[in-house]
Write a protein that holds these residues in place. Structure first.
Motif: not given
Length: 276
Positions: A189, A193, A218, A244, A248
């Motif tokens: 993740q 990001c 974030d 999330w 994303l």
């Protein structure tokens, strides 16, 4: 050594490593990597290096004995990655790759895109032939990951591993789900990001300097994916994590025209909403 960091102790240890390496004829080269080479070292930093041993001496080179000349050792062992890990008497950690010089130095240019040495001449502590310096110069330019294929892989990885997380949770394996969430899913993740935010300098350790590198929004989303290893908390963190990941992934898909398995995404959401 002209380069100085925020850690005088580390600077002195690197200077000492250069000195004892030059006096060790079995070594052909020494290459530093890690925070010192990036100008990010502080009082908590490790010393990390490749020791390139002349091929004919590799089997008989006593690396712990060599490093004990650098500073007294409290611990020395080969870790799970095959790297010699040491702890010095002042609690500074060290990681040393003991590598045959012939094939080892030839491999260095293949690190482009993974390792960045902005000051290659400073990173090279010993080079008896010139080969290591030439190879290290190939790593001087920062090369961010290619966005489209990287983002596609990460969105696919996040769907696959979160599906596993959902199955593990619904089996009732809370500790395993907790480990999967934090050690497998979270790093991917953070990489996605970072790719979206154009902040890929800490790509291989994406949690490093997160507080400085990523926006507060974030950071808040990341924090919501963490939990203690207790059932209700892990389930909440897992749902927050998948939310999330989906956000994303959708952002990446819009930017780079990625394919997303929307039906699968919905099915994963349904599994995470189910009770074990």
């Amino acid at each position: 050594m002209s380069h100085r960091s925020a850690s005088p102790v580390l600077d002195d240890r690197i200077a000492r490593l250069r000195e004892i390496a030059r006096a060790e004829p079995r070594l052909e080269g020494v290459l530093l990597y890690g925070s010192w080479t990036l100008g990010e070292a502080d009082a908590h930093s490790d010393i990390e290096a490749y020791l390139y041993v002349r091929d004919e001496h590799l089997d008989t080179f006593d690396a712990p004995a060599f490093l004990a000349r650098l500073a007294p050792l409290e611990l020395a062992y080969t870790n799970m990655y095959g790297i010699l890990a040491v702890v010095f008497d002042d609690l500074m950690r060290g990681e040393f790759h003991i590598t045959a010089a012939g094939p080892g130095i030839d491999e260095v240019p293949s690190w482009e895109g993974m390792v960045h040495l902005p000051r290659p001449e400073a990173a090279v502590l010993l080079d008896r032939t010139g080969r290591l310096t030439r190879a290290a110069r190939r790593l001087a330019a920062f090369r961010p990951p290619e966005p489209v294929t990287t983002a596609q892989r990460l969105t696919d990885e996040l769907a696959n591993w979160t599906l596993m997380l959902a199955h593990v949770l619904n089996r009732g394996e809370i500790a395993r789900a907790h480990a999967l969430l934090h050690s497998v899913i979270a790093p991917q993740q953070l990489q996605l990001c970072r790719l979206l935010r154009g902040s890929t300098a800490h790509w291989l350790t994406p949690s490093r300097a997160l507080e400085q590198d990523l926006p507060a929004s974030d950071q808040d989303r990341y924090t919501a994916t963490t939990s203690a290893a207790r059932g209700p908390e892990v389930r909440t963190a897992a749902r927050n994590s998948w939310s999330w990941s989906r956000d994303l992934s959708a952002e990446a898909a819009a930017r780079w025209s990625l394919r997303l398995p929307e039906k699968l995404h919905e099915q994963i959401s349904d599994l995470l909403a189910a009770r074990a």
